[in-house]
Design a protein around this motif. Structure first.
Motif: not given
Length: 324
Positions: A264-273
Motif C-alpha cells: 500500500g506504499a508509493e513506488p518510492i524506494f531508498i536504501d537507509a545508510n
C-alpha cells in the motif's frame, strides 16, 4: 589403279590432306590378280584411313592440341588474383582490431565520467525527498532525508543477499573462499509525516537466522525517526534471476510496482545508510556503489592484436615487394 586414284580424290575432298605425298602404290606389277595397296608411313594418313573405313579410335585415346603454355599462364593469373584477394581480406583483421581499440578508448572516457558523476552524487549533501516520483528518476544514488515511522507488520524480504562490507571485501579480495554469510534485506514501509505518503525503506541486512522479526524484537524501531538514505529505482529481472515470489515473501529483485501494491506504499524506494543501524536490527548501508571499469585492459588487448597482425601482414605481403 583407277580405284586408288578415286580413293585419293575422295580423301582430298574430305579435307584429310594429300595422301599421295610420301605414299606409294605397291603391288602394281604383280599380275592381273594382285590388288594394289597404299604404303604411307605418316600417322595422319593412317588416321585418314580409319576415318574413311569407319574404324573408331581406341577407347580412352584422344588427340588434342597441346595447351601446356596457355594452362600455365592461366594458373599463374588465377593464383595472382587469389593472393591479391587474400591480402586485402587479411588486412581487415588489424584494421578491425584498431577500430575496436579506439572504440574502447571512447568507452573508457565515458565510464570515467559516469563514475565521477556517481561519486559526486553519493557524496552530496542529503536533500529532502521530493514528493513527485517523476523527480526521482534523475536522483538515483542521491542521498535524501525523510522523517516518519515504520510499519513493521508489512516487512518484505529481498533474498538471498550477502552483507555489503567494504573492509571485509578488500581484505578477502582474490581469495577463493570467503566468510560471507547469506541472509536478506529487510524492506519496511515508512510513513513520511512531513509528506503524508508511505515509501519503502531497505533497512539493511540480517542473517538468515534473523529473518523472522520475532528473533530481533529489539531492532524493531517504534515511534518517529529521521532517516537518510539513497534513492533507488526499480529493476528489471536479469537472465538467470528467479521470479519474485510474493506469496512466500521472497523478492529477488526490486519490482517497485509490485512491492508498492502489496504494502500500500508509493513506488518510492531508498536504501537507509549505515547510521540507521540499531542494536539487534538490520545493518544499514547496503548500497553497493561500484561500476566496473575494465576498458583499459580491453584497449591494450585490441591495440596489441592490431600491432601483431599488422606486423605479420607486412612481413607476408610487403616485405618481399620490390621498392618497399
Amino acid at each position: 589403279m583407277a580405284a586408288v586414284v578415286a580413293l585419293q580424290l575422295g580423301l582430298r575432298a574430305a579435307g584429310l590432306g594429300r595422301v599421295s605425298a610420301g605414299c606409294g602404290v605397291l603391288g602394281a606389277g604383280r599380275g592381273p590378280g594382285a590388288h594394289p595397296t597404299l604404303s604411307c608411313p605418316q600417322a595422319p594418313a593412317s588416321a585418314a584411313w580409319r576415318s574413311v573405313l569407319g574404324v573408331s579410335p581406341r577407347p580412352g585415346v584422344a588427340w588434342r592440341p597441346s595447351r601446356c603454355g596457355s594452362s600455365a599462364a592461366e594458373a599463374s593469373a588465377t593464383k595472382a588474383e587469389d593472393d591479391s584477394f587474400l591480402q586485402w581480406v587479411l588486412l581487415l583483421i588489424p584494421v578491425t582490431a584498431f577500430g575496436l581499440g579506439t572504440w574502447q578508448v571512447q568507452r573508457r572516457k565515458w565510464k570515467l565520467n559516469l563514475i565521477a558523476e556517481l561519486e559526486s552524487r553519493v557524496l552530496a549533501e542529503p536533500v529532502p525527498l521530493p514528493a513527485d516520483p517523476m523527480e526521482l528518476k534523475n536522483l538515483e544514488y542521491r542521498p535524501v532525508k525523510v522523517r516518519g515511522c515504520f510499519d513493521h507488520s508489512k516487512e518484505l524480504y529481498m533474498m538471498p543477499r550477502t552483507m555489503v562490507d567494504p573492509v571485509r571485501e578488500a581484505r578477502e579480495a582474490g581469495l577463493i573462499s570467503s566468510s560471507t554469510q547469506s541472509g536478506a534485506y529487510v524492506v519496511t514501509p515508512f510513513h513520511c509525516t512531513d509528506l503524508g505518503i508511505t515509501i519503502l525503506v531497505n533497512r539493511g541486512f540480517v542473517p538468515r537466522k534473523k529473518v523472522n522479526p520475532e528473533t530481533r524484537q529489539k531492532g524493531q524501531i517504534e515511534g518517529e525517526v529521521e532517516l537518510i538514505g539513497m534513492v533507488r529505482l526499480t529493476e528489471t529481472r536479469q537472465p538467470f534471476v528467479p521470479e519474485n515470489n510474493p506469496e512466500r515473501n521472497h523478492w529477488h529483485y526490486r519490482d517497485l510496482e509490485a512491492m508498492a501494491r502489496i504494502t500500500g506504499a508509493e513506488p518510492i524506494f531508498i536504501d537507509a545508510n549505515f547510521q540507521s543501524t540499531v542494536p539487534g536490527g538490520p545493518i544499514g548501508g547496503q548500497t553497493r556503489v561500484t561500476l566496473r571499469n575494465e576498458h583499459l585492459q580491453y584497449i591494450v588487448t585490441w591495440y596489441g592484436l592490431s600491432a601483431a597482425t599488422s606486423y605479420l601482414w607486412f612481413k607476408k605481403f610487403l616485405r618481399g615487394t620490390p621498392g618497399v
